[in-house]
Design an enzyme around this catalytic site. Structure first.
Site, PDB file in Angstrom:
ATOM      1  N   TYR A   1      11.777  22.276  15.243  1.00  0.00           N
ATOM      2  CA  TYR A   1      13.094  22.672  14.717  1.00  0.00           C
ATOM      3  C   TYR A   1      13.913  21.432  14.373  1.00  0.00           C
ATOM      4  CZ  TYR A   1      18.084  23.809  15.011  1.00  0.00           C
ATOM      5  OH  TYR A   1      19.431  23.878  14.769  1.00  0.00           O
TER       6      TYR A   1
ATOM      7  N   THR B   1      22.618  19.812  13.166  1.00  0.00           N
ATOM      8  CA  THR B   1      22.644  19.910  14.624  1.00  0.00           C
ATOM      9  C   THR B   1      22.572  18.521  15.253  1.00  0.00           C
ATOM     10  OG1 THR B   1      21.225  20.547  16.477  1.00  0.00           O
ATOM     11  CG2 THR B   1      20.148  20.337  14.384  1.00  0.00           C
ATOM     12  N   ASP B   2      23.012  18.417  16.500  1.00  0.00           N
ATOM     13  CA  ASP B   2      22.879  17.146  17.234  1.00  0.00           C
ATOM     14  C   ASP B   2      21.427  16.886  17.636  1.00  0.00           C
ATOM     15  OD1 ASP B   2      22.635  19.093  19.203  1.00  0.00           O
ATOM     16  OD2 ASP B   2      24.114  18.225  20.560  1.00  0.00           O
ATOM     17  N   GLU B   3      20.569  17.922  17.529  1.00  0.00           N
ATOM     18  CA  GLU B   3      19.201  17.755  18.027  1.00  0.00           C
ATOM     19  C   GLU B   3      18.395  16.761  17.191  1.00  0.00           C
ATOM     20  OE1 GLU B   3      17.319  21.343  19.425  1.00  0.00           O
ATOM     21  OE2 GLU B   3      19.258  22.309  19.683  1.00  0.00           O
TER      22      GLU B   3
ATOM     23  N   LYS C   1      15.273  20.088  10.666  1.00  0.00           N
ATOM     24  CA  LYS C   1      16.696  19.876  10.338  1.00  0.00           C
ATOM     25  C   LYS C   1      16.914  18.420   9.910  1.00  0.00           C
ATOM     26  CE  LYS C   1      19.781  22.330  10.619  1.00  0.00           C
ATOM     27  NZ  LYS C   1      20.400  23.326   9.713  1.00  0.00           N
TER      28      LYS C   1
END
Ligand code: NAD
Ligand code: TYD
Length: 363
Positions: free
Chosen positions: A159, A133-135, A163
């Protein structure tokens, strides 16, 4: 040959499996634990299709994964399985470590054991595609350049941190053992089969039901939205032509504030389901998410230049398809919004209602 998909009963995984069979006849072994987010109804159209082999199981179960890899002569793994909801990670982070970090570790070890014993040609062709993810890049200020593959990791939620940890493991398994991995970082997805704890489906279903549309904080947080089938096409392309050890950012160049997104949903519903109009009367500002990232934006230049991928849907076309899909799939909605879902909504939003009168700082 066969590919192993993990988490293929969830939102993006199920879309990927369905999309795969639109383009290939190659079988898919779909390993999914069927947590609250996994739903076999997403794959109902594949019932009786011998190309789809569903296995209910955990990515932490290394012997099971090794058996599946050998028995089906798997040539690639596409790894979606994860706990994926930021708000849930704030309420209870442990499951995020168990699945996203430990699970990815066990999957990597199973893949390494299998891959090490392959004959040379198959070893060279093997791929481990890790869907991230970009997060992991953290939060951008307005005016800051979008995330590139070289942007430093700065995860802010449990989260995102889980990741990021899994991304580091995948990278290290390439660097140390030579496992042919590919890593993608995609921006926020939306589209059919998305579990309605996430922003866009939650807003569609609440608006449809005449319930409040809970916007965190001032509604000016920005996400860069990508229609899910564009993400699936990007993943197929990365699997086909991505360079082992490389990272690819995937995004739609659709930066929107949360308020803009909700207003667009309300306008679509006013047109497609006018009985509740104007739906924007339901917009309700609620307490902000702790540590809420302000802005995500992706620079997808590398995948466009090197692999020739570009998104096919604009935000307007993708959002209309999505709203129409939810309006047409009441049976699916009913099945996923039962017991455990209601408990989550009650637990998470219960204390936030009744709402504040307007966004903080606005009279
Ligand atoms: P999701 O929560 O809808 O689906 C996750 C799936 O994984 C479910 O089917 C669940 O049953 C399964 N699963 C969970 N734990 C498991 C375990 N231990 N073993 C086997 N299966 C397990 O998630 P999603 O939105 O489809 O996201 C899929 C992947 O894409 C995730 O890795 C996520 O980080 C990543 N991603 C998501 C987005 C997004 O906007 N949704 C954007 C970028 C990247
Ligand atoms: P979400 O779909 O949870 O994705 P992420 O947090 O991974 O980006 O949320 C998208 C945006 O919408 C995010 O800025 C948080 C916001 N949001 C709300 O304002 N209200 C809600 O009820 C939810 C679930 C999200």
């Amino acid at each position: 040959m066969t590919i192993l998909v993990t988490g293929g009963a969830g939102f993006i995984g199920a879309n990927f499996v369905l999309d795969w069979f639109q383009h290939h006849d190659e079988p898919v072994v779909n390993l999914d634990k069927l947590t609250y987010a996994g739903n076999l109804q997403n794959l109902a159209s594949l019932e009786g299709d011998a190309r789809h082999i569903f296995v209910r199981g955990d990515i932490n179960d290394r012997p099971l994964v090794e058996r599946l890899l050998s028995a089906h002569e798997v040539r690639a793994i596409v790894h979606f399985a994860a706990e994926s909801h930021v708000d849930r990670s704030i309420h209870g982070p442990e499951e995020f470590i168990t699945t996203n970090v430990n699970g990815t570790f066990h999957l990597l070890e199973a893949a390494r054991a299998y891959w090490s014993d392959l004959p040379e040609k198959r070893r060279a062709a093997f791929r481990f595609l890790h869907v991230s993810t970009d997060e992991v890049y953290g939060s951008l200020e307005l005016g800051e350049a979008p995330f590139r593959e070289t942007t430093c990791f700065a995860p802010n939620s449990p989260y995102a941190a889980s990741k990021a940890a899994s991304d580091h493991l995948v990278r290290a398994w390439h660097h140390t053992y030579g496992l042919p991995v590919l890593i993608t970082h995609c921006s926020n997805n939306y589209g059919p089969y998305q579990f309605p704890e996430k922003f866009i489906p939650l807003m569609i279903l609440n608006a449809r039901a005449g319930k409040p549309l809970p916007i965190y904080g001032d509604g000016r947080n920005i996400r860069d939205w990508l229609y899910v089938s564009d993400h699936c096409a990007a993943l197929r392309r990365v699997l086909e032509a991505g360079r082992p050890g490389e990272t690819y950012n995937i995004g739609g160049c659709n930066e929107k504030t949360n308020l803009e997104v909700v207003q667009a949903i309300c306008a679509l519903l006013d047109r497609l389901a006018p009985e509740g109009a104007p739906h924007s009367r339901l917009i309700t500002f609620v307490e902000d998410r702790p540590g809420h990232d302000r802005r995500y934006a992706i620079d997808a230049g590398r995948i466009q230049r090197e692999l020739g991928w570009t998104p096919q849907e604009s935000f307007a076309t993708g959002l209309e398809k999505t709203v129409r899909w939810y309006l047409a799939h009441d049976d699916w909605v009913q099945s996923v919004t039962s017991g455990a879902y209601r408990d989550w909504i009650e637990r998470h939003y219960g204390a936030s209602f009744p709402p504040q009168s307007g966004p903080p700082g606005v009279a």
